[in-house]
Design an enzyme around this catalytic site. Structure first.
Site, short mmCIF file in Angstrom:
data_model
loop_
_atom_site.label_atom_id
_atom_site.label_comp_id
_atom_site.label_asym_id
_atom_site.label_seq_id
_atom_site.Cartn_x
_atom_site.Cartn_y
_atom_site.Cartn_z
N MET A 65 7.11 3.39 2.82
CA MET A 65 6.81 2.46 1.75
C MET A 65 7.91 2.43 0.69
O MET A 65 8.34 1.36 0.25
CB MET A 65 5.46 2.79 1.11
CG MET A 65 5.04 1.82 0.01
SD MET A 65 5.03 0.08 0.52
CE MET A 65 3.56 0.06 1.54
N LYS A 110 0.91 11.93 -7.75
CA LYS A 110 1.35 10.73 -8.46
C LYS A 110 1.32 10.94 -9.98
O LYS A 110 2.23 10.50 -10.70
CB LYS A 110 0.48 9.53 -8.06
CG LYS A 110 0.78 8.99 -6.67
CD LYS A 110 -0.07 7.78 -6.35
CE LYS A 110 0.24 7.21 -4.97
NZ LYS A 110 1.56 6.57 -4.89
N VAL A 139 5.24 7.75 -3.91
CA VAL A 139 5.01 9.02 -3.21
C VAL A 139 3.66 8.97 -2.51
O VAL A 139 2.92 7.98 -2.59
CB VAL A 139 5.08 10.21 -4.20
CG1 VAL A 139 6.48 10.28 -4.82
CG2 VAL A 139 4.02 10.11 -5.28
N HIS A 146 1.20 -2.80 -6.26
CA HIS A 146 0.73 -2.44 -4.93
C HIS A 146 1.37 -3.37 -3.90
O HIS A 146 0.88 -4.47 -3.65
CB HIS A 146 -0.79 -2.51 -4.86
CG HIS A 146 -1.33 -2.25 -3.49
ND1 HIS A 146 -2.48 -2.84 -3.02
CD2 HIS A 146 -0.87 -1.46 -2.47
CE1 HIS A 146 -2.70 -2.44 -1.79
NE2 HIS A 146 -1.74 -1.61 -1.43
N ASN A 175 -8.12 -3.83 -0.97
CA ASN A 175 -8.67 -2.70 -0.22
C ASN A 175 -10.15 -2.49 -0.48
O ASN A 175 -10.86 -1.94 0.37
CB ASN A 175 -7.88 -1.43 -0.52
CG ASN A 175 -6.61 -1.35 0.31
OD1 ASN A 175 -6.56 -1.87 1.42
ND2 ASN A 175 -5.59 -0.71 -0.22
N SER A 177 -2.59 2.37 -3.80
CA SER A 177 -3.42 1.32 -3.20
C SER A 177 -4.90 1.55 -3.46
O SER A 177 -5.72 0.67 -3.20
CB SER A 177 -3.17 1.25 -1.69
OG SER A 177 -3.35 2.51 -1.09
N GLU A 221 -0.14 9.17 -1.27
CA GLU A 221 -1.33 8.71 -1.99
C GLU A 221 -2.24 9.89 -2.35
O GLU A 221 -3.32 10.09 -1.77
CB GLU A 221 -2.08 7.67 -1.14
CG GLU A 221 -3.22 6.96 -1.86
CD GLU A 221 -2.79 5.88 -2.84
OE1 GLU A 221 -3.65 5.16 -3.34
OE2 GLU A 221 -1.56 5.75 -3.10
#
Length: 407
Positions: free
Chosen positions: A53, A136, A129, A179, A229, A158, A131
């Site tokens: 990502m 974070k 970084v 996101h 999500n 996310s 999830e």
């Protein structure tokens, strides 16, 4: 199956398709408009994390002509990240989406480092970084003490609570969610998450940056999963219930692909990895109301090492690295044994009922998002579902579909 029940599977007429496309064009033009304030200037962007990502996000910024500094924890990880970025630029050239000269120019704008201090002069930094809330929060808190006072701090989370992440920095007005959807260089949608204390100019900066990168930004409020999500989790859970209650994964996938989804949910799930969803379900279990039904098949598959395409088996079997899943009798046996163990009386699910239950689930959750103010308008929800989750564009999104079906 009655004509009325099966109508949900009918292909839309040319007039309906034209109306859906016109609606989405207008909705996409309207999406992502924020406060009437000027954005902060952004010329130098930092990205923390150069995994799949992070490298993708860095590539997006490089292709937009920005100077980018990527930071990883060690030289080995950094080298892999640079290779990922180079590969993504090369693939864009091979596909004709980018000139070789522009790719070389973008590569020249990349700086790679293992020291967060190299981001001190950045105008905006995105953490990308793993999830995990604590990780974070630690990264963002360290960044808050390193970057300039007018720099924007962005999180690519996310699911996680952006307000809590922002509070940890001590400067929540400078924090916004960005996101990106995977793969970031390809996917057009970006959810721009506004926290309770995100400054108007910070939100405007994130929106302007997304548009500069050729992305389609949609503003979302803070909740578990934001717009996309949260909807996807409700959709996926409903599909799991149907499998436990009588359908099979391939039947659910076939019904939704007939409706117009590019891929059925279980095929998508195998592609993204079952362990990700299982971890999220475990992490949020403490917030679940007592007595709420939870599907059990996911945990059983993960316990057997069936994590999706990456392990060669998930809801489907992937012999010899096949990209398309093969129906696996072992999954059918597991479904039947779980139903027997839990006293579930299985029944047949017609394709029309599968689709109707999914649409009812999506529209009900969408109504809740609107009522809670997580989404500003119904059309934003349709834009997210079409551009981020494969809802058929010819149907215009679940809320447009509901209005059209009612006419």
């Amino acid at each position: 199956m009655t004509d009325a029940a099966s109508a949900v599977l009918d292909r839309p007429t040319e007039a309906q398709v034209a109306a859906a496309h016109a609606y989405l064009a207008e909705a996409e033009a309207r999406a992502g408009h924020g406060p009437d304030v000027g954005p902060r200037p952004v010329a130098h962007v930092g990205v923390v994390g150069a995994g799949t990502m992070g490298a993708g996000i860095a590539t997006v910024f490089l292709r937009a002509g920005l100077a980018v500094t990527v930071v990883e924890r060690g030289e080995a990880e950094l080298a892999l990240g640079r290779d990922r970025i180079a590969g993504q630029l090369d693939r864009a050239v091979a596909k004709g989406a980018l000139d070789r000269q522009d790719a070389d120019r973008a590569w020249g704008n990349l700086t790679a480092a293992t020291d967060l201090g190299s981001l001190a002069s950045a105008d905006l930094v995105v953490e990308a970084v793993f999830e995990d809330f604590d990780l974070k929060a630690e990264v963002l808190t360290r960044l808050a003490g390193l970057v300039r006072e007018d720099a924007v701090l962005a999180s690519n989370t996310s699911y996680l609570d952006l307000d809590a992440l922002a509070a940890a920095t001590g400067r929540p007005e400078d924090v916004v969610g960005l996101h990106f959807f995977s793969p970031a260089p390809v996917m057009r949608l970006v959810e721009v998450v506004r926290g309770a204390r995100t400054g108007d100019d910070v939100l405007a900066t994130a929106l302007a940056l997304a548009r500069r990168c050729g992305k389609l930004p949609v503003v979302a409020g803070v909740c578990d999963g934001f717009i996309g999500n949260r909807l996807y989790n409700a959709y996926r859970t409903q599909c799991e219930f149907m499998v436990e209650d009588g359908a099979l994964p391939q039947e659910v996938d076939a019904a939704l692909e007939t409706f117009g989804f590019r891929m059925g949910p279980f095929s998508v799930w195998d592609m993204s990895g079952l362990d990700i969803a299982a971890a999220h379900r475990r992490d949020t279990a403490h917030r679940r109301a007592p007595g709420v039904r939870v599907p059990v098949l996911l945990d059983e598959l993960c316990a057997r090492g069936r994590l999706g395409r990456k392990t060669g088996a998930g809801w489907y079997h992937y012999p010899d690295g096949a990209r398309r899943g093969h129906i696996d009798p072992a999954v059918t046996d597991l479904v039947l044994s779980i139903a027997a163990e839990h006293g579930i009386r299985r029944r047949t699910f017609p394709a029309s009922e599968i689709v109707t239950r999914v649409l009812d689930t999506l529209t009900a959750e969408a109504d809740a998002l609107l009522a809670e103010g997580i989404a500003a308008r119904a059309s934003d929800i349709d834009v997210v579902l079409v551009n981020g989750y494969g809802f058929p564009r010819d149907r215009g999104g679940p809320l447009h579909w509901r209005r059209q079906a009612a006419d």
